[in-house]
Design a protein around this motif. Structure first.
Motif, PDB file in Angstrom:
ATOM      1  N   SER A   1       0.837  -1.211   0.000  1.00  0.00           N
ATOM      2  CA  SER A   1       0.000   0.000   0.000  1.00  0.00           C
ATOM      3  C   SER A   1       0.868   1.256   0.000  1.00  0.00           C
ATOM      4  O   SER A   1       0.580   2.219  -0.712  1.00  0.00           O
ATOM      5  CB  SER A   1      -0.943   0.004   1.207  1.00  0.00           C
ATOM      6  OG  SER A   1      -1.981  -0.927   1.011  1.00  0.00           O
TER       7      SER A   1
ATOM      8  N   ASN B 147      -5.605  -8.607  -3.377  1.00  0.00           N
ATOM      9  CA  ASN B 147      -6.492  -7.581  -3.907  1.00  0.00           C
ATOM     10  C   ASN B 147      -5.868  -6.232  -3.590  1.00  0.00           C
ATOM     11  O   ASN B 147      -5.462  -5.997  -2.452  1.00  0.00           O
ATOM     12  CB  ASN B 147      -7.877  -7.636  -3.246  1.00  0.00           C
ATOM     13  CG  ASN B 147      -8.708  -8.809  -3.718  1.00  0.00           C
ATOM     14  OD1 ASN B 147      -8.340  -9.523  -4.641  1.00  0.00           O
ATOM     15  ND2 ASN B 147      -9.838  -9.020  -3.075  1.00  0.00           N
TER      16      ASN B 147
ATOM     17  N   HIS C 115     -11.647 -10.071  -7.877  1.00  0.00           N
ATOM     18  CA  HIS C 115     -11.381  -9.784  -6.461  1.00  0.00           C
ATOM     19  C   HIS C 115     -12.221 -10.700  -5.568  1.00  0.00           C
ATOM     20  O   HIS C 115     -11.755 -11.157  -4.523  1.00  0.00           O
ATOM     21  CB  HIS C 115     -11.667  -8.311  -6.144  1.00  0.00           C
ATOM     22  CG  HIS C 115     -10.720  -7.378  -6.821  1.00  0.00           C
ATOM     23  ND1 HIS C 115     -11.070  -6.680  -7.943  1.00  0.00           N
ATOM     24  CD2 HIS C 115      -9.439  -7.045  -6.535  1.00  0.00           C
ATOM     25  CE1 HIS C 115     -10.036  -5.935  -8.321  1.00  0.00           C
ATOM     26  NE2 HIS C 115      -9.026  -6.143  -7.495  1.00  0.00           N
TER      27      HIS C 115
ATOM     28  N   LEU D  42     -13.302   0.623   5.093  1.00  0.00           N
ATOM     29  CA  LEU D  42     -13.190  -0.817   4.906  1.00  0.00           C
ATOM     30  C   LEU D  42     -14.453  -1.358   4.242  1.00  0.00           C
ATOM     31  O   LEU D  42     -14.380  -2.208   3.355  1.00  0.00           O
ATOM     32  CB  LEU D  42     -12.944  -1.505   6.248  1.00  0.00           C
ATOM     33  CG  LEU D  42     -12.948  -3.032   6.250  1.00  0.00           C
ATOM     34  CD1 LEU D  42     -11.878  -3.591   5.308  1.00  0.00           C
ATOM     35  CD2 LEU D  42     -12.749  -3.557   7.658  1.00  0.00           C
TER      36      LEU D  42
ATOM     37  N   TYR E 144     -11.243   4.061  -2.190  1.00  0.00           N
ATOM     38  CA  TYR E 144     -12.253   3.751  -1.179  1.00  0.00           C
ATOM     39  C   TYR E 144     -11.794   4.351   0.151  1.00  0.00           C
ATOM     40  O   TYR E 144     -10.637   4.196   0.528  1.00  0.00           O
ATOM     41  CB  TYR E 144     -12.438   2.243  -1.019  1.00  0.00           C
ATOM     42  CG  TYR E 144     -12.928   1.537  -2.259  1.00  0.00           C
ATOM     43  CD1 TYR E 144     -14.175   1.831  -2.801  1.00  0.00           C
ATOM     44  CD2 TYR E 144     -12.154   0.564  -2.880  1.00  0.00           C
ATOM     45  CE1 TYR E 144     -14.626   1.180  -3.942  1.00  0.00           C
ATOM     46  CE2 TYR E 144     -12.598  -0.099  -4.014  1.00  0.00           C
ATOM     47  CZ  TYR E 144     -13.848   0.222  -4.543  1.00  0.00           C
ATOM     48  OH  TYR E 144     -14.298  -0.431  -5.661  1.00  0.00           O
TER      49      TYR E 144
ATOM     50  N   ALA F 264      -4.307  -0.042   4.641  1.00  0.00           N
ATOM     51  CA  ALA F 264      -4.835   1.128   3.951  1.00  0.00           C
ATOM     52  C   ALA F 264      -3.865   2.271   4.235  1.00  0.00           C
ATOM     53  O   ALA F 264      -3.587   2.574   5.392  1.00  0.00           O
ATOM     54  CB  ALA F 264      -6.229   1.471   4.457  1.00  0.00           C
TER      55      ALA F 264
ATOM     56  N   TRP G 212     -14.431  -5.051  -3.713  1.00  0.00           N
ATOM     57  CA  TRP G 212     -13.815  -6.355  -3.991  1.00  0.00           C
ATOM     58  C   TRP G 212     -14.877  -7.424  -4.205  1.00  0.00           C
ATOM     59  O   TRP G 212     -14.779  -8.241  -5.113  1.00  0.00           O
ATOM     60  CB  TRP G 212     -12.878  -6.753  -2.860  1.00  0.00           C
ATOM     61  CG  TRP G 212     -11.638  -5.923  -2.763  1.00  0.00           C
ATOM     62  CD1 TRP G 212     -11.000  -5.267  -3.785  1.00  0.00           C
ATOM     63  CD2 TRP G 212     -10.889  -5.637  -1.584  1.00  0.00           C
ATOM     64  NE1 TRP G 212      -9.894  -4.604  -3.303  1.00  0.00           N
ATOM     65  CE2 TRP G 212      -9.800  -4.817  -1.956  1.00  0.00           C
ATOM     66  CE3 TRP G 212     -11.020  -5.993  -0.243  1.00  0.00           C
ATOM     67  CZ2 TRP G 212      -8.858  -4.357  -1.048  1.00  0.00           C
ATOM     68  CZ3 TRP G 212     -10.083  -5.540   0.662  1.00  0.00           C
ATOM     69  CH2 TRP G 212      -9.015  -4.730   0.266  1.00  0.00           C
TER      70      TRP G 212
ATOM     71  N   SER H  81      -6.647  -1.947  -4.310  1.00  0.00           N
ATOM     72  CA  SER H  81      -7.613  -0.969  -4.787  1.00  0.00           C
ATOM     73  C   SER H  81      -7.199   0.392  -4.263  1.00  0.00           C
ATOM     74  O   SER H  81      -6.294   0.507  -3.436  1.00  0.00           O
ATOM     75  CB  SER H  81      -9.041  -1.319  -4.335  1.00  0.00           C
ATOM     76  OG  SER H  81      -9.130  -1.363  -2.929  1.00  0.00           O
TER      77      SER H  81
ATOM     78  N   TRP I 139      -5.321   0.548  -0.849  1.00  0.00           N
ATOM     79  CA  TRP I 139      -5.647  -0.667  -0.105  1.00  0.00           C
ATOM     80  C   TRP I 139      -4.915  -1.885  -0.641  1.00  0.00           C
ATOM     81  O   TRP I 139      -4.766  -2.040  -1.849  1.00  0.00           O
ATOM     82  CB  TRP I 139      -7.145  -0.959  -0.211  1.00  0.00           C
ATOM     83  CG  TRP I 139      -8.024   0.029   0.450  1.00  0.00           C
ATOM     84  CD1 TRP I 139      -8.481   1.204  -0.077  1.00  0.00           C
ATOM     85  CD2 TRP I 139      -8.570  -0.056   1.761  1.00  0.00           C
ATOM     86  NE1 TRP I 139      -9.273   1.846   0.835  1.00  0.00           N
ATOM     87  CE2 TRP I 139      -9.351   1.096   1.975  1.00  0.00           C
ATOM     88  CE3 TRP I 139      -8.479  -1.005   2.773  1.00  0.00           C
ATOM     89  CZ2 TRP I 139     -10.030   1.330   3.157  1.00  0.00           C
ATOM     90  CZ3 TRP I 139      -9.162  -0.772   3.957  1.00  0.00           C
ATOM     91  CH2 TRP I 139      -9.927   0.377   4.143  1.00  0.00           C
TER      92      TRP I 139
ATOM     93  N   TYR J 130      -5.907   9.154  -5.532  1.00  0.00           N
ATOM     94  CA  TYR J 130      -6.883   8.295  -4.872  1.00  0.00           C
ATOM     95  C   TYR J 130      -7.030   8.523  -3.372  1.00  0.00           C
ATOM     96  O   TYR J 130      -7.981   8.073  -2.767  1.00  0.00           O
ATOM     97  CB  TYR J 130      -6.513   6.827  -5.100  1.00  0.00           C
ATOM     98  CG  TYR J 130      -6.499   6.413  -6.545  1.00  0.00           C
ATOM     99  CD1 TYR J 130      -7.684   6.258  -7.261  1.00  0.00           C
ATOM    100  CD2 TYR J 130      -5.302   6.174  -7.206  1.00  0.00           C
ATOM    101  CE1 TYR J 130      -7.679   5.868  -8.584  1.00  0.00           C
ATOM    102  CE2 TYR J 130      -5.282   5.781  -8.536  1.00  0.00           C
ATOM    103  CZ  TYR J 130      -6.479   5.633  -9.216  1.00  0.00           C
ATOM    104  OH  TYR J 130      -6.462   5.246 -10.528  1.00  0.00           O
TER     105      TYR J 130
ATOM    106  N   GLU K 260     -16.415   0.098   2.116  1.00  0.00           N
ATOM    107  CA  GLU K 260     -16.379   0.416   0.686  1.00  0.00           C
ATOM    108  C   GLU K 260     -15.397  -0.490  -0.057  1.00  0.00           C
ATOM    109  O   GLU K 260     -15.703  -0.994  -1.134  1.00  0.00           O
ATOM    110  CB  GLU K 260     -15.981   1.874   0.470  1.00  0.00           C
ATOM    111  CG  GLU K 260     -17.020   2.878   0.898  1.00  0.00           C
ATOM    112  CD  GLU K 260     -16.505   4.316   0.855  1.00  0.00           C
ATOM    113  OE1 GLU K 260     -15.292   4.533   0.593  1.00  0.00           O
ATOM    114  OE2 GLU K 260     -17.308   5.225   1.101  1.00  0.00           O
ATOM    115  N   ALA K 261     -14.198  -0.664   0.512  1.00  0.00           N
ATOM    116  CA  ALA K 261     -13.194  -1.511  -0.134  1.00  0.00           C
ATOM    117  C   ALA K 261     -13.716  -2.944  -0.250  1.00  0.00           C
ATOM    118  O   ALA K 261     -13.622  -3.562  -1.320  1.00  0.00           O
ATOM    119  CB  ALA K 261     -11.887  -1.472   0.651  1.00  0.00           C
TER     120      ALA K 261
END
Length: 170
Positions: free
Chosen positions: A79, A113, A134, A121, A118, A150, A128, A115, A162, A158, A123-124
């Protein structure tokens, strides 16, 4: 008459018990999976993440996962690498296999995964879950360990990057 007396006693007991919690203020604490990571000092709760992912896996007939400190470090490094380059990319700091080995975790199997964007948590996790590749990673068979991170960097596209790593020990 005995029935009425019993009912009155039961109602009085309920009224007394109902008043016991009246002096407490309602909780204003937000559930951990809704806490925004898009803030300086925000802390992701890995136990909550493990519980959320384990519940999802169990609802799909699979076993739970537990947090592993080596995978936590690997997820954090990934991350941070993405955030420092302002780039969403699995291989920004090397392949997953190389990163897992470098972390010291002996993996028979590992999936990841990543991302960005987001803020929570929840949302992430939803992102996924709603993405077939994912989702497949979260539902990988045989994995029992996980690491999640994160990273917040305000001056990036962004803001929050994540990483979730799920693995089976070798």
């Amino acid at each position: 008459m005995r029935r009425v007396a019993g009912a009155v006693a039961a109602l009085m007991a309920l009224a007394i018990l109902g008043g016991c919690g009246a002096d407490r203020a309602p909780s204003t604490e937000q559930p951990a999976f809704y806490v925004s990571m898009a803030a300086a000092g925000a802390r992701l709760d890995p136990a909550v993440a493990a519980s959320m992912i384990s519940g999802y896996r169990q609802n799909n007939g699979l076993g739970a996962v537990t947090v592993d400190p080596l995978l936590m470090k690997a997820a954090e490094a990934q991350s941070q690498a993405m955030a420092s380059r302002n780039k969403l990319d699995h291989n920004v700091a090397g392949t997953l296999d190389k990163r897992i080995k470098a972390s010291g975790f002996d993996a028979a199997k590992a999936v990841e995964n990543v991302s960005a964007g987001y803020h929570t948590l929840a949302e992430a996790f939803s992102g996924w879950r709603d993405s077939p590749p994912h989702r497949a990673n979260m539902l990988a068979t045989g994995v029992t360990k996980m690491g999640i991170a994160a990273t917040y960097v305000p001056n990036t596209k962004y803001k929050v990057f994540w990483t979730l790593i799920l693995a089976a020990p070798g």
